[in-house]
Design a protein around this motif. Structure first.
Motif, short mmCIF file in Angstrom:
data_model
loop_
_atom_site.label_atom_id
_atom_site.label_comp_id
_atom_site.label_asym_id
_atom_site.label_seq_id
_atom_site.Cartn_x
_atom_site.Cartn_y
_atom_site.Cartn_z
N PHE A 94 0.78 -1.23 -0.04
CA PHE A 94 0.01 -0.16 0.04
C PHE A 94 0.71 1.20 0.14
O PHE A 94 1.95 1.43 0.55
N TYR A 109 -14.88 4.49 1.11
CA TYR A 109 -13.42 4.49 0.51
C TYR A 109 -12.81 5.90 -0.08
O TYR A 109 -12.15 6.42 0.40
N ALA B 163 -10.60 -2.92 -5.19
CA ALA B 163 -9.90 -1.51 -5.19
C ALA B 163 -10.60 -0.23 -4.63
O ALA B 163 -9.75 0.62 -4.45
N ARG B 164 -11.75 -0.37 -4.35
CA ARG B 164 -12.47 1.15 -4.02
C ARG B 164 -13.21 1.13 -3.00
O ARG B 164 -14.26 1.92 -2.92
N THR B 165 -13.19 0.01 -2.17
CA THR B 165 -14.09 0.02 -1.12
C THR B 165 -12.98 -0.37 0.33
O THR B 165 -12.03 -0.66 0.10
N MET B 166 -13.76 0.22 1.36
CA MET B 166 -12.97 -0.02 2.68
C MET B 166 -12.78 -1.46 2.89
O MET B 166 -11.93 -1.95 3.14
N LEU B 169 -9.93 -2.84 0.99
CA LEU B 169 -8.71 -2.20 1.34
C LEU B 169 -8.25 -3.34 2.57
O LEU B 169 -7.10 -3.41 2.78
N ARG B 170 -9.41 -3.53 3.44
CA ARG B 170 -8.96 -4.22 4.58
C ARG B 170 -8.75 -5.68 4.32
O ARG B 170 -7.75 -6.36 4.75
N ARG B 172 -7.23 -6.60 1.39
CA ARG B 172 -6.10 -6.70 0.98
C ARG B 172 -4.86 -6.46 2.15
O ARG B 172 -3.90 -7.16 1.88
N ALA B 173 -5.04 -5.91 2.79
CA ALA B 173 -4.30 -5.37 4.07
C ALA B 173 -4.00 -6.62 4.84
O ALA B 173 -2.85 -6.90 5.27
N ASP B 176 -1.76 -8.84 2.63
CA ASP B 176 -0.32 -8.35 2.32
C ASP B 176 0.22 -8.13 3.70
O ASP B 176 1.79 -8.17 3.53
N GLY B 177 -0.02 -7.57 4.54
CA GLY B 177 0.54 -7.34 6.01
C GLY B 177 -0.45 -7.49 6.95
O GLY B 177 -1.07 -6.69 7.65
N ALA B 180 0.39 -5.55 10.30
CA ALA B 180 0.06 -4.17 10.16
C ALA B 180 -1.67 -4.13 10.36
O ALA B 180 -1.99 -3.12 10.89
N ALA B 181 -2.15 -4.81 9.65
CA ALA B 181 -3.55 -4.89 9.85
C ALA B 181 -4.09 -5.10 11.25
O ALA B 181 -5.05 -4.38 11.77
N ILE B 186 -7.86 -4.40 12.75
CA ILE B 186 -8.57 -5.10 11.82
C ILE B 186 -8.73 -6.47 12.35
O ILE B 186 -7.63 -7.23 12.46
N ARG B 300 1.86 -10.60 -0.12
CA ARG B 300 2.85 -10.97 0.37
C ARG B 300 2.57 -12.04 1.64
O ARG B 300 3.62 -12.84 1.76
#
Lengths: 499, 311
Positions: A94, A109, B163-166, B169-170, B172-173, B176-177, B180-181, B186, B300
């Motif tokens: 990110f 978002y 790609a475009r919503t919370m 985002l959560r 993908r977080a 990926d991490g 961090a999430a 989260i 990741r």
């Protein structure tokens, strides 16, 4: 004025092992409050309680005068407490804005992203941050990632900032910039808590200092009112003498670096005809500004990187860079700078890590045999001899050791057999005063036993303290050599002028 | 003659593409949350059986049967989620076990309930008024069934969601991490449960479409490895939704071509043609590696269980 954060009588134990006993801290708005202590003194544990990552067994926490119970990171966030962890908690794929949005949350978002961007740009301007907000943070430098973390807690609305060892991974200049930023935030009314073991930072930047030792608070003082040696003795309990101990008997050249040339993985040539010798019974210290070939020199000596040309002759063992020659077999011990990457396997046990050093000697068994009992008893003996603490048994994962104890374990393994030559690369990085002096004593002992010791360190004080001769490295070559005791200014000038 | 061959081939493509596409989309959703999903073949099999079962046993309509397929796959996926998210079992082993479990289970239930080889009245093409009467393109694109029409919107929905919503985002977080999430407050486990359930539903529909939409019959092991191909498609697409649709088109087009080549009496080694998509997948993987992973959206933390540090 009521304190921004007041913690009193906080106790916390893990598996019956007390990490905090009746500890606390009182931080006011507008001040930089240093929380000082050795590795394992309980600083991070206390701050993790403040941030809701640990629940205390006992104790009271007040935020702006109100008694609160912080039962999770979210509660801490609501109370305006933000922590920048030592290991950054960022999603690498990110960019900065997405990371901030993730932490801050939003109902929608698109709108959230716009709000975050506006707030981030405002904060960046106010603090003078230059930061690419739209690049994945995995591509940013360590200092930039730290700025993203700071930005994140500020945009979340933190008024109490906790930074855990923030300068550990930064260059001096980046650290100074970061600390100036903290000063500015304090001036705007934030309370900044700086967890550190660097006395110099405390003297220069902190308004107040709370010193912890063994899970307890031992002092809370005005840093201007106490001297550096008083602070040191508060931290370690007893005063540590920083005295040079010169070599006893220096012998013939043992380790010869001849016209060593090497390149980084990206092809950049960073070692140019590095030529010098290390004699038996001396510590040869390499001083230099970071990034002048020191890392590559260490990697070539360890055998993890091949030189483009040149050789490293160890007397009696031939060229260590030649095909099929193993430094360890020839009596080379290595203390790498990257402890987690090169020195230890964090997911293996302490005993396995210790025994790994004896693979070539076959002391704990050969191809088809492994003497677990011998490994265990040898590891226990070494842990006692080298004062490796914080582990209940040798079967515990090495990754759970604190930095200082992990380094002691590395030293214990490397010095298990008397080495003929030693590479020590930033051996006290991230270590507190006591652990560092323990490592230094081991290096001196090896030297006095006749080993040739190459010390590579970006900490000039360490080089001056330990070395019997000093070589200054700049742009991949040795540009000056000094006998010790050397003038600090002269060595510093050589480092800078050739850069 | 050539035109006939082409028309015949093109009109058959969507039927081959849709199972690949929906299964890949579901997998992508699961994997974006950091959970490896080798059990796709199992979810598809369960979906395929549940679809037929709903029609034969409950008299459900074909679309309701697809919902049952989604539901059945989701149920099975909860078992998988308990294994890999809560108990942190090795995800490769859990995924493979799931496939074998589903193979045995569907074989047993299908035979026991007497659903084997019983033709059903499945999904019917729904020609779009006017557009369906267009020459050539009308037959290829606008004389398909409902599921085909819904596939592209489904991709748009998932791509937008990621790609475009919370929520995206959560998700993908977490993939990926996860550390961090977790720090960001989260629920890593809850998010992964959600992603697994939603993704498995899509994979289940893909399976149900095979039995209810295309074959209109239940045969043991009828998915024939399509779940594995879906996994290859996700790798091929480097975890990008629209690339996954392109990958499904490539794989589906070639699958549709093979029987038609043989039927037309053309002498080409069909095994070589069947191999092309896999060669392409390998090529994409090599290319991604050579470029240093640039452009890949591979999560990741894929395949790594998340455990908050206790100390």
């Amino acid at each position: 004025m009521s304190p921004a954060l007041a913690m009193t009588g906080v106790s916390k134990s893990f598996d019956g092992f007390p990490a905090l006993t009746d500890a606390g801290i009182t931080a006011y708005p507008g001040e930089i409050h240093a929380l000082l202590g050795e590795n394992g003194a309980g600083k991070s544990t206390l701050m993790n309680v403040a941030c809701g990552l640990y629940r205390p067994d006992a104790g009271e926490v007040r935020v702006r005068g109100e008694r609160v119970s912080i039962d999770g990171p979210k509660a801490a966030k609501r109370l305006g407490i933000g922590m920048v962890h030592q290991h950054y908690r960022l999603v690498k794929a990110f960019n900065a804005l997405e990371n901030i949005l993730l932490a801050r949350g939003a109902s929608r978002y698109g709108r959230g992203l716009r709000e975050v961007e506006a707030a981030a740009r405002r904060t960046c301007d106010a603090l003078g941050f230059t930061l690419p907000l739209d690049r994945p943070v995995g591509l940013l430098s360590v200092a930039e990632q730290q700025r993203v973390e700071i930005l994140k807690v500020l945009v979340e609305g933190a008024r109490i900032l906790v930074l855990d060892e923030p300068s550990a991974v930064l260059t001096d200049r980046e650290a100074a910039q970061m600390l100036d930023t903290m000063r500015r935030l304090a001036d705007e009314g934030c309370a900044v808590i700086l967890v550190t073991h660097k006395l110099g930072e405390v003297k220069r930047y902190a308004d107040r200092v709370t010193v912890m030792r063994g899970g307890r608070v031992v002092a809370s003082a005005d840093p201007d009112a106490v001297s550096l040696s008083e602070l040191t003795s508060l931290v370690v309990g007893a005063e540590v003498h920083h005295a040079r101990v010169p070599a006893r008997r220096i012998g013939a050249p043992l380790l010869r670096f001849a016209a060593l040339t090497g390149a980084r993985a990206d092809g950049l040539r960073v070692l140019n005809d590095a030529t010098f010798v290390v004699r038996a019974g001396e510590i040869y210290g390499i001083a230099g500004v970071g990034g002048n070939g020191q890392t590559e020199l260490a990697e070539i000596l360890m055998g993890v990187r091949r030189p483009l040309s040149g050789s490293i002759e160890l007397d009696g063992a031939g060229d260590l860079c030649a095909e099929g020659v193993r430094g360890r077999g020839a009596g080379l011990a290595a203390i790498p700078a990257d402890r987690a990457g090169y020195a230890l396997a964090g997911s293996l046990s302490i005993a396995d890590n210790y025994a790994a050093g004896a693979v070539l000697s076959g002391r704990f068994g050969g191809w088809f045999r492994l003497d677990r009992r011998a490994i265990r008893s040898a590891t226990e003996a070494a842990m006692a001899a080298f004062d490796v603490q914080g582990a209940r048994s040798p079967n515990q994962r090495a990754g759970l050791l604190s930095g200082g104890n992990a380094q002691k374990l590395v030293v214990a393994r490397e010095f298990a057999d008397p080495p003929r030559a030693v590479l020590a690369h930033s051996p006290s990085r991230g270590l507190d005063v006591r652990a560092a002096s323990a490592v230094h004593a081991r290096l001196r002992a090896a030297r006095d036993a006749g080993a040739a010791i190459l010390l590579i360190s970006e900490d000039l004080d360490e080089v001056l303290l330990l070395s019997d001769r000093i070589g200054v490295m700049s742009r991949g070559r040795i540009v000056a050599e000094f006998d010790t005791p050397a003038k600090r200014n002269a060595v510093g000038a050589a480092m800078v002028h050739h850069a | 003659m050539v035109l006939d061959f082409l028309m015949n081939w093109l009109a058959a493509i969507p039927g081959f593409v849709v199972p690949f596409a929906l299964a890949a989309l579901g997998l992508l959703l699961i994997e974006k949350a950091g959970v490896l999903s080798l059990g796709a073949e199992g979810f598809m099999l369960v979906g395929a059986l549940a679809g037929i079962g709903a029609i034969l046993g409950l008299g459900a309509s074909p679309l309701a049967a697809l919902l049952c397929a989604a539901l059945a796959a989701t149920l099975l996926s909860l078992l998988y989620a308990v294994l890999v998210v809560s108990l942190r079992v090795n995800q490769v082993i859990a995924g493979l076990s799931l496939v074998f479990l589903a193979q045995g289970l569907t074989g047993l239930i299908g035979t026991g309930a007497g659903w084997v080889n019983r033709p059903v009245d499945g999904l019917r093409p729904v020609p779009v008024p006017l557009l369906g009467d267009l020459p050539l393109i009308g037959q290829v694109v606008f004389r398909q069934d409902t599921v085909v029409y819904l596939t592209v919107p489904a991709f748009a929905l998932v791509a937008w969601l990621l790609a475009r919503t919370m929520v995206g985002l959560r998700l993908r977080a977490v993939g990926d991490g996860p550390d961090a999430a977790d720090t960001a407050g989260i629920g890593v486990s809850a998010t992964r449960y959600g992603a697994i359930a939603a993704g498995a539903a899509l994979v289940g529909i893909a399976g149900g479409y095979l039995s209810v939409g295309i074959a209109r019959i239940w045969v043991e092991g009828m998915t024939g490895g399509r779940g594995w191909i879906a996994i290859a498609i996700v790798i091929f697409a480097r975890w990008r939704p629209w690339s996954a649709l392109a990958g499904a088109l490539l794989f589906g087009a070639i699958e549709a071509l093979i029987p038609r080549i043989a039927a037309a009496g053309i002498q080409v080694p069909q095994y070589f043609i069947a191999m092309i998509p896999y060669l392409a997948t390998l090529a994409v993987m090599v290319w991604t590696c050579l470029r240093g992973g640039g452009g890949s959206m591979e999560p990741r933390a894929l395949g790594r269980a998340h455990l908050r540090e206790d100390r």
